[in-house]
Enzyme design. Structure first.
Site, PDB file in Angstrom:
ATOM      1  N   CYS A   9     -12.934  -1.767  -2.554  1.00  0.00           N
ATOM      2  CA  CYS A   9     -11.547  -2.173  -2.297  1.00  0.00           C
ATOM      3  C   CYS A   9     -10.752  -2.454  -3.573  1.00  0.00           C
ATOM      4  O   CYS A   9      -9.523  -2.565  -3.525  1.00  0.00           O
ATOM      5  CB  CYS A   9     -11.521  -3.418  -1.408  1.00  0.00           C
ATOM      6  N   HIS A  43     -16.510  -7.607 -13.632  1.00  0.00           N
ATOM      7  CA  HIS A  43     -17.594  -6.949 -12.899  1.00  0.00           C
ATOM      8  C   HIS A  43     -18.860  -7.795 -13.001  1.00  0.00           C
ATOM      9  O   HIS A  43     -19.382  -8.036 -14.083  1.00  0.00           O
ATOM     10  CB  HIS A  43     -17.843  -5.554 -13.491  1.00  0.00           C
ATOM     11  N   HIS A 101       5.771 -13.531  -7.442  1.00  0.00           N
ATOM     12  CA  HIS A 101       5.272 -13.019  -6.166  1.00  0.00           C
ATOM     13  C   HIS A 101       3.773 -12.740  -6.284  1.00  0.00           C
ATOM     14  O   HIS A 101       3.311 -12.255  -7.317  1.00  0.00           O
ATOM     15  CB  HIS A 101       5.997 -11.731  -5.764  1.00  0.00           C
ATOM     16  N   HIS A 138      -5.113  -9.007  -1.934  1.00  0.00           N
ATOM     17  CA  HIS A 138      -5.955  -8.075  -1.179  1.00  0.00           C
ATOM     18  C   HIS A 138      -6.147  -8.596   0.246  1.00  0.00           C
ATOM     19  O   HIS A 138      -6.504  -9.759   0.446  1.00  0.00           O
ATOM     20  CB  HIS A 138      -7.303  -7.932  -1.883  1.00  0.00           C
ATOM     21  N   HIS A 176      -2.115  -8.148   9.567  1.00  0.00           N
ATOM     22  CA  HIS A 176      -1.822  -8.086  10.996  1.00  0.00           C
ATOM     23  C   HIS A 176      -1.344  -6.697  11.419  1.00  0.00           C
ATOM     24  O   HIS A 176      -1.770  -6.177  12.452  1.00  0.00           O
ATOM     25  CB  HIS A 176      -0.752  -9.133  11.348  1.00  0.00           C
ATOM     26  N   ASN A 231      -7.216  -4.116   7.007  1.00  0.00           N
ATOM     27  CA  ASN A 231      -7.719  -3.960   5.644  1.00  0.00           C
ATOM     28  C   ASN A 231      -7.869  -2.469   5.365  1.00  0.00           C
ATOM     29  O   ASN A 231      -8.830  -1.845   5.814  1.00  0.00           O
ATOM     30  CB  ASN A 231      -9.070  -4.683   5.505  1.00  0.00           C
TER      31      ASN A 231
END
Length: 471
Positions: free
Chosen positions: A168, A247, A341, A345, A374, A378
């Site tokens: 992702c 990572h 802002h 994720h 919503h 995802n």
């Protein structure tokens, strides 16, 4: 005397020239977003409550306990009724996907979003210098990037990067590749493609750690056009200010918390382990530690330093005390002093809540991520751009504002970056047909109302009031 004067003047002028050249070259190393296009699949791929019930019902490996687990997971997921799934799910072939299903799913996205992006940007495919494609769980021969080049007839010398397995967080990894290219090569146009292929990866078994992925992941994608051309600066939407990648693959619990694997019966799926929250927190903290000095004003960093010194003095002079759990999870830095802002994720309701608590964000800050989860679910690496689109559709993004993007991915990775808004944004995008309906009065999921009876019966198959569409 004149000779001495010349001896001073020439090196000074040369030094000024070098400084000017260095500053001028920096202007050609910027990374601008000219435009982007999020993908909205057709309505015949929309997952409504009734169809989801049918989908679960026809999965032969699920029993009453799995039904109750799924009901609880879906109701608490924060996902609505208008998300999208691959076509093979609607054709009843989720248990027997083909390679053509995966390729077809991606090509449908490519042909729609790339075409729209190039058309509204008035850019020809032959003008693209760099192509970066990231699709984590589908690798084909020829590659997906080659399929794009063939369809749009791009130049033979286009520089191509095809990424898989990045999870992702792949979107910002691809962005980092583009940024590095822009530092060494002038006047380039880059096309970044980010999505995920769900067709071959829909889990049909009964392992709860793998069923969960079916509740969260949905179809989507985004095509992004970037440049470092100075002449296109005035047309740019956003400018990349900094990007940090973290990572934790060397840590075993982090490495194994998100994996594509087979269950005991050999059914392929995506495993989400119990160590995931802990791994995400550690990666998030380490990432913030690096990026905070790059994006926060000096006054906030000095305030943090002063408070830290005071706490250490008090801690050394007083007896040790237990720390409240809520205080331990909250960042001592106020990120809103340097960020306007927050583009988060949409990994799930718990992910959004966790980041909001850590950064002490308001509901206004979290609204774009909650509404995106919503409406679209995802969508993996492309989810950040749906969140950004929501901000743009709500006309929140004004010239000079800053946008902080945060993403997580398997490995385990946490990547973040800061963008500067180059002009007031509010163009038509993927939210146009429904933005006035958001935020809704309630995000309550209709699954509990439709299927809450599952918690009250021993055997759902013998329930006398079973809905007709489940019989």
């Amino acid at each position: 005397m004149e000779l001495i004067y010349l001896l001073y003047l020439v090196p000074t002028l040369y030094a000024c020239f070098l400084i000017w050249k260095m500053l001028d070259e920096r202007r050609d190393r910027e990374c601008y977003i000219l435009n982007y296009q999020c993908y909205k699949p057709p309505n015949d791929r929309m997952l409504g409550t009734e169809f989801c019930g049918k989908l679960i019902r026809r999965t032969e490996n699920l029993g009453p306990s799995e039904y109750r687990f799924l009901l609880k997971a879906i109701v608490s997921s924060g996902i609505g009724e208008q998300t999208y799934a691959p076509r093979n799910i609607f054709e009843g072939r989720e248990a027997t996907p083909t390679l053509r299903d995966g390729i077809g799913e991606m090509e449908e996205f490519f042909h729609d979003s790339i075409g729209k992006l190039l058309a509204k940007s008035n850019v020809s495919p032959s003008e693209i210098d760099v192509l970066v494609v990231n699709i984590s769980m589908l690798a084909t021969v020829p590659s997906l990037s080659s399929r794009i080049i063939n369809h749009y007839k791009m130049r033979h010398d286009v520089k191509v990067y095809n990424l898989t397995g990045m999870g992702c967080s792949a979107s910002l990894i691809s962005m980092d590749i583009v940024k590095c290219i822009f530092k060494t090569q002038r006047n380039k146009l880059a096309l970044l493609i980010t999505s995920e292929s769900l067709s071959p990866n829909w889990y049909t078994g009964s392992d709860r750690s793998m069923i969960l992925a079916n509740c969260l992941f949905r179809s989507g994608g985004c095509a992004i056009l970037l440049t470092n051309k100075r002449s296109l600066k005035d047309k740019a939407m956003l400018r990349l200010k900094c990007l940090v990648r973290t990572h934790h693959g060397a840590r075993e619990e982090a490495y194994g918390c998100c994996t594509q694997q087979e269950d005991d019966q050999g059914r392929l799926g995506f495993h989400l382990g119990k160590t995931l929250p802990k791994a995400a927190t550690r990666a998030f903290v380490d990432n913030l530690r690096v990026i905070a000095p790059k994006i926060l004003p000096i006054r906030e960093l000095l305030r943090f330093l002063f408070v830290s010194i005071i706490k250490k003095i008090n801690k050394s002079s007083n007896a040790p005390k237990s720390v409240a759990s809520t205080g331990a999870t909250k960042s001592p830095l106020n990120f809103r002093t340097g960020v306007d802002h927050f583009c988060l994720h949409t990994g799930g309701k718990a992910v959004i809540d966790g980041i909001g608590m850590s950064l002490d964000l308001s509901e206004y800050d979290l609204e774009p991520a909650r509404m995106t989860l919503h409406r679209f679910g995802n969508t993996s690496a492309s989810s950040l751009w749906y969140v950004l689109s929501y901000m743009e559709a709500k006309k929140r993004l004004k010239k000079g504002d800053t946008v902080f993007m945060i993403s997580f991915g398997a490995g385990f990775k946490c990547n973040s970056c800061l963008w500067e808004v180059m002009k007031d944004l509010g163009e038509a995008n993927v939210w146009d047909d429904c933005i006035d309906e958001y935020p809704p009065e309630s995000l309550a999921n209709p699954f509990m109302e439709a299927y809450g009876w599952i918690n009250e019966v021993d055997d759902p198959y013998t329930y006398e009031h079973l809905p007709e569409f489940l019989k």
